[in-house]
Scaffold this active site. Structure first.
Site, PDB file in Angstrom:
ATOM      1  CG  HIS A 117      -2.034  -1.093   1.076  1.00 51.89           C
ATOM      2  ND1 HIS A 117      -2.828  -1.491   2.115  1.00 51.89           N
ATOM      3  CD2 HIS A 117      -2.421  -1.825  -0.003  1.00 51.89           C
ATOM      4  CE1 HIS A 117      -3.669  -2.439   1.695  1.00 51.89           C
ATOM      5  NE2 HIS A 117      -3.432  -2.668   0.414  1.00 51.89           N
ATOM      6  CB  THR A 193      -3.809  -7.939   8.566  1.00 55.67           C
ATOM      7  OG1 THR A 193      -4.743  -7.478   7.576  1.00 55.67           O
ATOM      8  CG2 THR A 193      -3.493  -9.406   8.329  1.00 55.67           C
TER       9      THR A 193
HETATM   10  P1  OAD Z   1      -7.127  -3.108  10.605  1.00 52.41           P
HETATM   11  O1  OAD Z   1      -7.257  -1.919  11.483  1.00 52.41           O
HETATM   12  O2  OAD Z   1      -8.279  -3.438   9.707  1.00 52.41           O
HETATM   13  O3  OAD Z   1      -6.850  -4.395  11.495  1.00 52.41           O
HETATM   14  C1  OAD Z   1      -5.885  -4.405  12.512  1.00 52.41           C
HETATM   15  C2  OAD Z   1      -5.798  -5.815  13.094  1.00 52.41           C
HETATM   16  O4  OAD Z   1      -4.752  -5.823  14.054  1.00 52.41           O
HETATM   17  C3  OAD Z   1      -7.073  -6.284  13.820  1.00 52.41           C
HETATM   18  O5  OAD Z   1      -7.393  -7.599  13.392  1.00 52.41           O
HETATM   19  C4  OAD Z   1      -6.659  -6.256  15.305  1.00 52.41           C
HETATM   20  O6  OAD Z   1      -7.309  -7.268  16.059  1.00 52.41           O
HETATM   21  C5  OAD Z   1      -5.176  -6.542  15.184  1.00 52.41           C
HETATM   22  N1  OAD Z   1      -4.344  -6.050  16.307  1.00 52.41           N
HETATM   23  C6  OAD Z   1      -4.557  -4.999  17.134  1.00 52.41           C
HETATM   24  N2  OAD Z   1      -3.553  -4.865  18.004  1.00 52.41           N
HETATM   25  C7  OAD Z   1      -2.668  -5.855  17.733  1.00 52.41           C
HETATM   26  C8  OAD Z   1      -1.406  -6.262  18.285  1.00 52.41           C
HETATM   27  N3  OAD Z   1      -0.851  -5.602  19.301  1.00 52.41           N
HETATM   28  N4  OAD Z   1      -0.772  -7.330  17.751  1.00 52.41           N
HETATM   29  C9  OAD Z   1      -1.333  -8.003  16.715  1.00 52.41           C
HETATM   30  N5  OAD Z   1      -2.507  -7.676  16.154  1.00 52.41           N
HETATM   31  C10 OAD Z   1      -3.174  -6.618  16.656  1.00 52.41           C
HETATM   32  O7  OAD Z   1      -5.772  -2.938   9.775  1.00 52.41           O
HETATM   33  P2  OAD Z   1      -5.292  -3.667   8.438  1.00 52.41           P
HETATM   34  O8  OAD Z   1      -5.738  -5.087   8.410  1.00 52.41           O
HETATM   35  O9  OAD Z   1      -3.859  -3.390   8.287  1.00 52.41           O
HETATM   36  O10 OAD Z   1      -5.461   0.270   3.481  1.00 52.41           O
HETATM   37  O11 OAD Z   1      -6.098  -2.850   7.348  1.00 52.41           O
HETATM   38  C11 OAD Z   1      -5.896  -3.150   6.002  1.00 52.41           C
HETATM   39  C12 OAD Z   1      -5.941  -1.912   5.155  1.00 52.41           C
HETATM   40  O12 OAD Z   1      -7.142  -1.174   5.439  1.00 52.41           O
HETATM   41  C13 OAD Z   1      -4.846  -0.914   5.427  1.00 52.41           C
HETATM   42  O13 OAD Z   1      -3.643  -1.205   4.774  1.00 52.41           O
HETATM   43  C14 OAD Z   1      -5.441   0.365   4.903  1.00 52.41           C
HETATM   44  C15 OAD Z   1      -6.818   0.246   5.493  1.00 52.41           C
HETATM   45  O14 OAD Z   1      -7.823   0.956   4.847  1.00 52.41           O
HETATM   46  C16 OAD Z   1      -5.346   1.362   2.714  1.00 52.41           C
HETATM   47  O15 OAD Z   1      -5.242   2.474   3.196  1.00 52.41           O
HETATM   48  C17 OAD Z   1      -5.358   1.080   1.244  1.00 52.41           C
END
Ligand code: OAD
Length: 253
Positions: A117, A193
């Protein structure tokens, strides 16, 4: 904490891929997107992370990215990022495939990183494509414009952050590199994620189809959980150093 099966798979692995999302940076103090106090609970993605939103109000979008950049620069990689960098000393080939734009994997020392991204430290001109690491000197009323000379004329295109917005295609080289890494992976660790943003979210499934042992690290289950061979429930900053310690420390060899 680590099962015997995972220990064996990792100890024997030649290719390990870490597929990461915002959760791995949460313990550094970078907000995630979809938690209760996440970014997309407070802001509208169509306003801040789309070309239409940018063209409607570049100043607002630039202000938001500048604030995010400030936060990101002020934080440090955490134990989770560092454990992935340390894994490079234990496994022949380690690849990080990240959806994060925060640059924290590289700052922690990971050397092979595909950024699906984009990267918040990079920007480019929408007209001529020139890349800029810093836009401060290009600002006119809060919006950076390109002044690259072409054929004796200065370009005046809008400069934008080099990040992928909704509806945009992922950068081809990063995507192809990520797909190739996933297809040859012995073990894939999907870390922090929510697994809901495609096409990135399809990668762990395709790795599994190609024979990878799929491990998920997250304090919450996700849509990927039922396809994972192992679900390690917990924070990346605790689980990842434990994996490296338990599987690769000299006591266990
Ligand atoms: P999300 O905010 O959707 O998900 C974050 C994940 O991290 C969740 O499943 C939480 O449970 C988990 N989490 C929280 N704290 C944690 C920790 N300490 N250790 C491990 N896991 C933890 O974020 P992404 O999956 O990265 O895209 O979101 C995907 C995309 O959506 C991003 O790249 C961005 C966003 O819109 C764009 O901007 C194109």
């Amino acid at each position: 904490m680590i099962s015997e099966l995972l220990r064996k798979r990792l100890a024997a692995a030649e290719f390990v891929v870490a597929f990461t999302g915002a959760g791995i940076s949460a313990e550094s103090g970078v907000p995630t997107f979809r938690s209760n106090d996440g970014i997309w609970k407070k802001f509208k993605p169509e306003e801040l992370a789309s070309v239409d939103g940018f063209m409607r109000n570049p100043e607002l979008v630039w202000h938001w990215y500048s604030e995010r950049r400030k936060v990101i620069r002020s934080v440090q990689p955490n134990a989770g990022h560092r454990a992935l960098a340390a894994l490079e000393q234990c496994v022949p080939f380690v690849t990080v495939v990240t959806q994060n734009i925060d640059n924290l994997h590289r700052r922690a020392g990971s050397t092979r990183v595909f950024e699906l991204h984009g990267n918040i430290e990079r920007n480019y001109c929408m007209q001529c494509g020139t890349t800029f690491m810093d836009v401060e000197t290009h600002l006119i009323e809060g919006i950076p414009y390109c002044r690259t000379e072409r054929n004796g004329k200065a370009c005046s295109g809008l400069i934008r952050p080099d990040v992928v917005w909704f509806g945009e295609i992922l950068p081809e080289d990063e995507w192809n590199g990520a797909v190739a890494a996933m297809e040859s992976a012995d073990v894939v660790l999907s870390i922090g994620t929510s697994g809901v943003v495609f096409p990135a979210a399809s990668l762990p499934y395709s790795a599994k189809q190609h024979g990878a042992f799929l491990v998920e690290v997250n304090p919450e289950p996700t849509p990927l959980t039922e396809s994972a061979d192992e679900f390690l429930h917990g924070a990346a900053g605790i689980v990842l150093p434990t994996i490296v310690e338990e599987v690769f420390s000299h006591h266990n060899k």
